[in-house]
Design a protein around this motif. Structure first.
Motif, PDB file in Angstrom:
ATOM      1  N   PRO A  65       0.812  -1.213   0.000  1.00 21.83           N
ATOM      2  CA  PRO A  65       0.000   0.000   0.000  1.00 21.83           C
ATOM      3  C   PRO A  65       0.852   1.274   0.000  1.00 21.83           C
ATOM      4  CG  PRO A  65       0.127  -0.875   2.209  1.00 21.83           C
ATOM      5  CD  PRO A  65       0.838  -1.860   1.314  1.00 21.83           C
ATOM      6  N   PRO A  66       0.199   2.423  -0.211  1.00 22.00           N
ATOM      7  CA  PRO A  66       0.908   3.698  -0.089  1.00 22.00           C
ATOM      8  C   PRO A  66       1.288   3.957   1.375  1.00 22.00           C
ATOM      9  CG  PRO A  66      -1.438   4.072  -0.395  1.00 22.00           C
ATOM     10  CD  PRO A  66      -1.204   2.586  -0.556  1.00 22.00           C
ATOM     11  N   ARG A  67       1.974   5.050   1.622  1.00 24.18           N
ATOM     12  CA  ARG A  67       2.441   5.377   2.978  1.00 24.18           C
ATOM     13  C   ARG A  67       1.311   5.415   4.002  1.00 24.18           C
ATOM     14  NH1 ARG A  67       7.345   6.321   3.804  1.00 24.18           N
ATOM     15  NH2 ARG A  67       7.060   7.504   5.714  1.00 24.18           N
ATOM     16  N   THR A  68       0.107   5.696   3.560  1.00 25.38           N
ATOM     17  CA  THR A  68      -1.042   5.769   4.473  1.00 25.38           C
ATOM     18  C   THR A  68      -1.518   4.395   4.931  1.00 25.38           C
ATOM     19  OG1 THR A  68      -2.508   5.869   2.557  1.00 25.38           O
ATOM     20  CG2 THR A  68      -1.876   7.977   3.564  1.00 25.38           C
ATOM     21  N   GLY A  69      -0.969   3.332   4.353  1.00 24.80           N
ATOM     22  CA  GLY A  69      -1.362   1.976   4.729  1.00 24.80           C
ATOM     23  C   GLY A  69      -2.571   1.501   3.956  1.00 24.80           C
ATOM     24  N   CYS A  70      -3.089   0.370   4.351  1.00 20.42           N
ATOM     25  CA  CYS A  70      -4.251  -0.222   3.684  1.00 20.42           C
ATOM     26  C   CYS A  70      -5.524   0.489   4.118  1.00 20.42           C
ATOM     27  CB  CYS A  70      -4.373  -1.709   4.033  1.00 20.42           C
ATOM     28  SG  CYS A  70      -3.099  -2.744   3.319  1.00 20.42           S
ATOM     29  N   ASP A  71      -6.434   0.634   3.182  1.00 22.40           N
ATOM     30  CA  ASP A  71      -7.757   1.141   3.479  1.00 22.40           C
ATOM     31  C   ASP A  71      -8.442   0.132   4.401  1.00 22.40           C
ATOM     32  OD1 ASP A  71     -10.806   1.122   2.710  1.00 22.40           O
ATOM     33  OD2 ASP A  71     -10.032   3.081   2.067  1.00 22.40           O
ATOM     34  N   ARG A  72      -9.227   0.618   5.353  1.00 30.48           N
ATOM     35  CA  ARG A  72      -9.924  -0.276   6.288  1.00 30.48           C
ATOM     36  C   ARG A  72     -10.792  -1.292   5.538  1.00 30.48           C
ATOM     37  NH1 ARG A  72     -10.512  -0.603  11.584  1.00 30.48           N
ATOM     38  NH2 ARG A  72     -12.398  -1.491  12.481  1.00 30.48           N
ATOM     39  N   ALA A  73     -11.408  -0.848   4.431  1.00 25.63           N
ATOM     40  CA  ALA A  73     -12.244  -1.759   3.641  1.00 25.63           C
ATOM     41  C   ALA A  73     -11.403  -2.890   3.052  1.00 25.63           C
ATOM     42  CB  ALA A  73     -12.958  -0.992   2.528  1.00 25.63           C
ATOM     43  N   LEU A  74     -10.151  -2.604   2.675  1.00 23.14           N
ATOM     44  CA  LEU A  74      -9.268  -3.655   2.157  1.00 23.14           C
ATOM     45  C   LEU A  74      -8.909  -4.638   3.267  1.00 23.14           C
ATOM     46  CD1 LEU A  74      -7.619  -5.069   0.022  1.00 23.14           C
ATOM     47  CD2 LEU A  74      -5.779  -3.412   0.439  1.00 23.14           C
ATOM     48  N   LEU A  75      -8.580  -4.128   4.433  1.00 25.45           N
ATOM     49  CA  LEU A  75      -8.255  -5.020   5.551  1.00 25.45           C
ATOM     50  C   LEU A  75      -9.442  -5.926   5.882  1.00 25.45           C
ATOM     51  CD1 LEU A  75      -6.316  -2.538   7.848  1.00 25.45           C
ATOM     52  CD2 LEU A  75      -5.347  -4.342   6.404  1.00 25.45           C
TER      53      LEU A  75
ATOM     54  N   LEU B 182      -0.487 -13.766   4.238  1.00 25.72           N
ATOM     55  CA  LEU B 182      -0.549 -12.386   3.780  1.00 25.72           C
ATOM     56  C   LEU B 182       0.867 -11.838   3.812  1.00 25.72           C
ATOM     57  CD1 LEU B 182      -2.044  -9.725   3.039  1.00 25.72           C
ATOM     58  CD2 LEU B 182      -2.209  -9.301   5.501  1.00 25.72           C
ATOM     59  N   VAL B 183       1.322 -11.328   2.687  1.00 30.21           N
ATOM     60  CA  VAL B 183       2.625 -10.677   2.608  1.00 30.21           C
ATOM     61  C   VAL B 183       2.345  -9.186   2.488  1.00 30.21           C
ATOM     62  CG1 VAL B 183       4.784 -10.453   1.324  1.00 30.21           C
ATOM     63  CG2 VAL B 183       3.635 -12.685   1.476  1.00 30.21           C
ATOM     64  N   TYR B 184       2.848  -8.430   3.427  1.00 31.03           N
ATOM     65  CA  TYR B 184       2.598  -6.986   3.494  1.00 31.03           C
ATOM     66  C   TYR B 184       3.930  -6.278   3.323  1.00 31.03           C
ATOM     67  CZ  TYR B 184       0.339  -2.706   5.364  1.00 31.03           C
ATOM     68  OH  TYR B 184      -0.187  -1.450   5.543  1.00 31.03           O
ATOM     69  N   VAL B 185       4.079  -5.542   2.239  1.00 35.95           N
ATOM     70  CA  VAL B 185       5.276  -4.748   1.970  1.00 35.95           C
ATOM     71  C   VAL B 185       4.938  -3.310   2.321  1.00 35.95           C
ATOM     72  CG1 VAL B 185       6.943  -4.028   0.224  1.00 35.95           C
ATOM     73  CG2 VAL B 185       5.934  -6.322   0.114  1.00 35.95           C
ATOM     74  N   SER B 186       5.720  -2.707   3.191  1.00 33.33           N
ATOM     75  CA  SER B 186       5.384  -1.381   3.692  1.00 33.33           C
ATOM     76  C   SER B 186       6.560  -0.420   3.613  1.00 33.33           C
ATOM     77  CB  SER B 186       4.942  -1.483   5.154  1.00 33.33           C
ATOM     78  OG  SER B 186       4.715  -0.196   5.690  1.00 33.33           O
ATOM     79  N   CYS B 187       6.235   0.831   3.300  1.00 30.73           N
ATOM     80  CA  CYS B 187       7.243   1.890   3.330  1.00 30.73           C
ATOM     81  C   CYS B 187       7.040   2.793   4.542  1.00 30.73           C
ATOM     82  CB  CYS B 187       7.204   2.706   2.032  1.00 30.73           C
ATOM     83  SG  CYS B 187       5.640   3.544   1.754  1.00 30.73           S
ATOM     84  N   ASN B 188       6.124   2.415   5.437  1.00 29.85           N
ATOM     85  CA  ASN B 188       5.836   3.225   6.614  1.00 29.85           C
ATOM     86  C   ASN B 188       5.570   2.312   7.808  1.00 29.85           C
ATOM     87  OD1 ASN B 188       4.851   4.948   8.581  1.00 29.85           O
ATOM     88  ND2 ASN B 188       3.572   6.121   7.184  1.00 29.85           N
ATOM     89  N   PRO B 189       6.565   2.130   8.668  1.00 32.01           N
ATOM     90  CA  PRO B 189       6.402   1.210   9.797  1.00 32.01           C
ATOM     91  C   PRO B 189       5.218   1.534  10.708  1.00 32.01           C
ATOM     92  CG  PRO B 189       8.708   1.764   9.512  1.00 32.01           C
ATOM     93  CD  PRO B 189       7.937   2.674   8.585  1.00 32.01           C
ATOM     94  N   SER B 190       4.847   2.813  10.856  1.00 31.83           N
ATOM     95  CA  SER B 190       3.736   3.131  11.758  1.00 31.83           C
ATOM     96  C   SER B 190       2.395   2.675  11.180  1.00 31.83           C
ATOM     97  CB  SER B 190       3.703   4.625  12.095  1.00 31.83           C
ATOM     98  OG  SER B 190       3.479   5.399  10.945  1.00 31.83           O
ATOM     99  N   THR B 191       2.162   2.846   9.874  1.00 30.35           N
ATOM    100  CA  THR B 191       0.910   2.350   9.310  1.00 30.35           C
ATOM    101  C   THR B 191       0.934   0.827   9.184  1.00 30.35           C
ATOM    102  OG1 THR B 191       1.651   2.788   7.041  1.00 30.35           O
ATOM    103  CG2 THR B 191       0.329   4.490   8.112  1.00 30.35           C
ATOM    104  N   LEU B 192       2.106   0.260   8.983  1.00 32.85           N
ATOM    105  CA  LEU B 192       2.236  -1.200   8.995  1.00 32.85           C
ATOM    106  C   LEU B 192       1.795  -1.743  10.347  1.00 32.85           C
ATOM    107  CD1 LEU B 192       3.268  -3.964   7.927  1.00 32.85           C
ATOM    108  CD2 LEU B 192       5.526  -3.286   8.776  1.00 32.85           C
ATOM    109  N   ALA B 193       2.262  -1.119  11.426  1.00 36.65           N
ATOM    110  CA  ALA B 193       1.902  -1.570  12.772  1.00 36.65           C
ATOM    111  C   ALA B 193       0.398  -1.445  13.004  1.00 36.65           C
ATOM    112  CB  ALA B 193       2.672  -0.759  13.815  1.00 36.65           C
ATOM    113  N   LYS B 194      -0.189  -0.336  12.559  1.00 39.27           N
ATOM    114  CA  LYS B 194      -1.637  -0.125  12.721  1.00 39.27           C
ATOM    115  C   LYS B 194      -2.412  -1.204  11.978  1.00 39.27           C
ATOM    116  CE  LYS B 194      -3.401   2.894   9.954  1.00 39.27           C
ATOM    117  NZ  LYS B 194      -4.235   2.193   9.001  1.00 39.27           N
TER     118      LYS B 194
END
Length: 144
Positions: free
Chosen positions: A72-82, A93-105
């Motif tokens: 996802p973008p830096r904002t993380g996944c949309d709640r509807a996607l989750l 699920l493989v999650y590639v993230s450029c923002n550790p804080s949204t990854l954690a959320k």
């Protein structure tokens, strides 16, 4: 093993029965389709749209991915996607993230509400001498 993923996931095609890529940028989908043809990846198909829209439609039609890859973008996944990912109940699920804080959320929601467990986390320093770090997280369904 069917897989739902973004367009850059063409590399998965030789290892899966089917790969479905989703991207909102039409030009990226055109490129992915062209790359699939050039590389003989007959099991890969790519769709323009939002994953949070297409994945639930596919689930209602009976598509059950074994693995879902999100980047996802830096904002993380949309709640509807989750929510759609939780409903799909993939084995991984493989999650590639450029923002550790949204990854954690996002991981918090997936771990608390979806029967996943954290299998691995791999930070990747693609931007040396900056505060930016990419992370790749693998979540596995409990009991698998």
């Amino acid at each position: 093993m069917p897989t739902a993923a973004r367009a850059p996931s063409l590399w998965l095609a030789p290892h899966a029965k089917e790969v479905r890529g989703i991207e909102v940028v039409p030009e990226a989908i055109e490129d992915a389709r062209r790359n699939a043809r050039q590389n003989g990846a007959a099991g890969a198909s790519f769709y323009v749209g939002k994953a949070e829209t297409l994945l639930p439609e596919w689930i209602r039609a009976g598509f059950r991915p074994d693995v879902i890859v999100v980047d996802p973008p830096r904002t993380g996944c949309d709640r509807a996607l989750l929510t759609a990912i939780l409903a799909a109940q993939p084995k991984r699920l493989v999650y590639v993230s450029c923002n550790p804080s949204t990854l954690a959320k996002d991981c918090k929601m997936l771990l608390e509400g979806g029967g996943f467990r954290l299998d691995s986390v791999q930070p990747v320093d693609m931007f040396p001498q900056t505060a930016h770090v990419e992370c790749c997280v693998v979540l596995v369904r409990n009991g698998r």
